[in-house]
Scaffold this active site. Structure first.
Site, PDB file in Angstrom:
ATOM      1  N   PRO A 191      43.886  33.480  35.365  1.00 28.32           N
ATOM      2  CA  PRO A 191      42.564  33.539  34.745  1.00 28.32           C
ATOM      3  C   PRO A 191      41.432  33.902  35.711  1.00 28.32           C
ATOM      4  CG  PRO A 191      43.691  31.542  34.091  1.00 28.32           C
ATOM      5  CD  PRO A 191      44.572  32.231  35.094  1.00 28.32           C
ATOM      6  N   ASN A 192      40.556  34.725  35.213  1.00 30.03           N
ATOM      7  CA  ASN A 192      39.298  35.107  35.858  1.00 30.03           C
ATOM      8  C   ASN A 192      39.469  36.053  37.053  1.00 30.03           C
ATOM      9  OD1 ASN A 192      37.595  33.489  34.116  1.00 30.03           O
ATOM     10  ND2 ASN A 192      38.535  31.725  35.123  1.00 30.03           N
ATOM     11  N   ARG A 211      38.112  22.954  49.498  1.00 36.07           N
ATOM     12  CA  ARG A 211      37.175  22.978  48.365  1.00 36.07           C
ATOM     13  C   ARG A 211      37.207  21.645  47.602  1.00 36.07           C
ATOM     14  NH1 ARG A 211      37.741  28.433  45.156  1.00 36.07           N
ATOM     15  NH2 ARG A 211      35.804  27.582  44.254  1.00 36.07           N
ATOM     16  N   ALA A 256      42.919  29.001  38.465  1.00 32.10           N
ATOM     17  CA  ALA A 256      42.807  27.553  38.238  1.00 32.10           C
ATOM     18  C   ALA A 256      44.079  26.934  37.655  1.00 32.10           C
ATOM     19  CB  ALA A 256      41.609  27.265  37.325  1.00 32.10           C
ATOM     20  N   ARG A 268      32.677  37.965  40.765  1.00 31.40           N
ATOM     21  CA  ARG A 268      32.670  36.511  40.961  1.00 31.40           C
ATOM     22  C   ARG A 268      31.966  36.203  42.289  1.00 31.40           C
ATOM     23  NH1 ARG A 268      38.421  33.758  39.858  1.00 31.40           N
ATOM     24  NH2 ARG A 268      37.113  31.935  39.499  1.00 31.40           N
ATOM     25  N   HIS A 315      45.981  32.648  47.519  1.00 30.73           N
ATOM     26  CA  HIS A 315      44.598  32.406  47.085  1.00 30.73           C
ATOM     27  C   HIS A 315      43.643  33.131  48.014  1.00 30.73           C
ATOM     28  CE1 HIS A 315      45.944  29.398  44.247  1.00 30.73           C
ATOM     29  NE2 HIS A 315      46.731  28.944  45.214  1.00 30.73           N
ATOM     30  N   GLU A 355      52.781  31.808  46.937  1.00 30.56           N
ATOM     31  CA  GLU A 355      51.520  31.478  46.257  1.00 30.56           C
ATOM     32  C   GLU A 355      50.365  31.984  47.127  1.00 30.56           C
ATOM     33  OE1 GLU A 355      51.027  27.231  45.822  1.00 30.56           O
ATOM     34  OE2 GLU A 355      48.944  27.502  45.241  1.00 30.56           O
ATOM     35  N   TYR A 378      35.210  34.716  47.042  1.00 29.33           N
ATOM     36  CA  TYR A 378      36.273  35.618  46.610  1.00 29.33           C
ATOM     37  C   TYR A 378      36.127  37.057  47.110  1.00 29.33           C
ATOM     38  CZ  TYR A 378      36.976  31.657  43.446  1.00 29.33           C
ATOM     39  OH  TYR A 378      37.180  30.383  42.933  1.00 29.33           O
ATOM     40  N   ASN A 437      48.805  34.627  42.314  1.00 32.85           N
ATOM     41  CA  ASN A 437      47.566  33.869  42.396  1.00 32.85           C
ATOM     42  C   ASN A 437      47.287  33.410  40.971  1.00 32.85           C
ATOM     43  OD1 ASN A 437      45.081  32.748  42.618  1.00 32.85           O
ATOM     44  ND2 ASN A 437      44.090  34.514  43.606  1.00 32.85           N
TER      45      ASN A 437
HETATM   46  C1  DQA Z   1      41.658  30.895  43.442  1.00 30.09           C
HETATM   47  C2  DQA Z   1      41.271  29.434  43.652  1.00 30.09           C
HETATM   48  C3  DQA Z   1      41.256  28.686  42.337  1.00 30.09           C
HETATM   49  O1  DQA Z   1      40.887  27.325  42.537  1.00 30.09           O
HETATM   50  C4  DQA Z   1      40.241  29.313  41.390  1.00 30.09           C
HETATM   51  O2  DQA Z   1      40.275  28.651  40.139  1.00 30.09           O
HETATM   52  C5  DQA Z   1      40.425  30.768  41.239  1.00 30.09           C
HETATM   53  C6  DQA Z   1      40.743  31.572  42.426  1.00 30.09           C
HETATM   54  C7  DQA Z   1      41.560  31.714  44.733  1.00 30.09           C
HETATM   55  O3  DQA Z   1      42.134  32.795  44.769  1.00 30.09           O
HETATM   56  O4  DQA Z   1      40.909  31.300  45.688  1.00 30.09           O
HETATM   57  O5  DQA Z   1      40.227  31.326  40.167  1.00 30.09           O
HETATM   58  O6  DQA Z   1      42.999  30.956  42.991  1.00 30.09           O
END
Ligand code: DQA
Length: 146
Positions: A9-10, A106, A76, A17, A99, A97, A22, A73
């Site tokens: 998501p997102n 965080r 959330a 963002r 990020h 994994e 990011y 990735n």
């Molecule tokens: C993320 C970290 C997550 O906590 C967040 O919800 C994201 C991006 C990152 O790439 O840093 O959407 O996965």
């Protein structure tokens, strides 16, 4: 060798963002960088992004047999996605994994990853380069194991 590159998501909104967390690259730009690296190290990539946990699971289930590993990735979903975790376990594919931000520096809820215990490892905190390191490390792992 085919690697599934999965974003949750997102992450389709990267570029607009919070750039302090990011960076400024869009997901398409990151995917292009990954494609260049994949060319150099001789692997094929299959990209997927969704804002829905079930769609991520469907993609994993549908591609398990043709893939050698997963770079993910999960956004959330990382912090609570037990069905995604089960799909990863069921696939029996090695997972790295990834990020952009350092989730361990965080908010408390972001410091927990339900995926890390079923992953080969985690790369977090290096912005778009996290994806590049993650792909290199996953392919190095697969070459060592096979
Ligand atoms: C993320 C970290 C997550 O906590 C967040 O919800 C994201 C991006 C990152 O790439 O840093 O959407 O996965």
């Amino acid at each position: 060798m085919k690697i599934l590159v999965i974003n949750g998501p997102n992450l389709n909104n990267l570029g607009s963002r919070d750039s302090s967390l990011y960076g400024t690259k869009t997901l398409n730009q990151i995917n292009d960088d990954l494609l260049n690296l994949a060319d150099e190290i001789n692997v094929e990539l299959s990209f997927f992004q969704s804002n829905h946990e079930g769609d991520l699971i469907d993609f994993i289930q549908q591609n398990t047999l043709i893939a050698s590993g997963i770079l993910i990735n999960a956004g959330a979903i990382t912090h609570y996605g037990f069905s995604l975790k089960d799909a990863i376990i069921d696939s029996r594919l090695p997972v790295v994994e990834t990020h952009l931000s350092n989730i361990h520096s965080r908010e408390d809820y972001r410091r927990v990853s339900v995926l890390e215990s079923v992953s080969v490892g985690q790369v977090a905190g290096f912005g778009w380069k996290s994806y590049m390191y993650a792909l290199s490390l996953l392919v190095e792992y697969l070459n060592r194991e096979n």
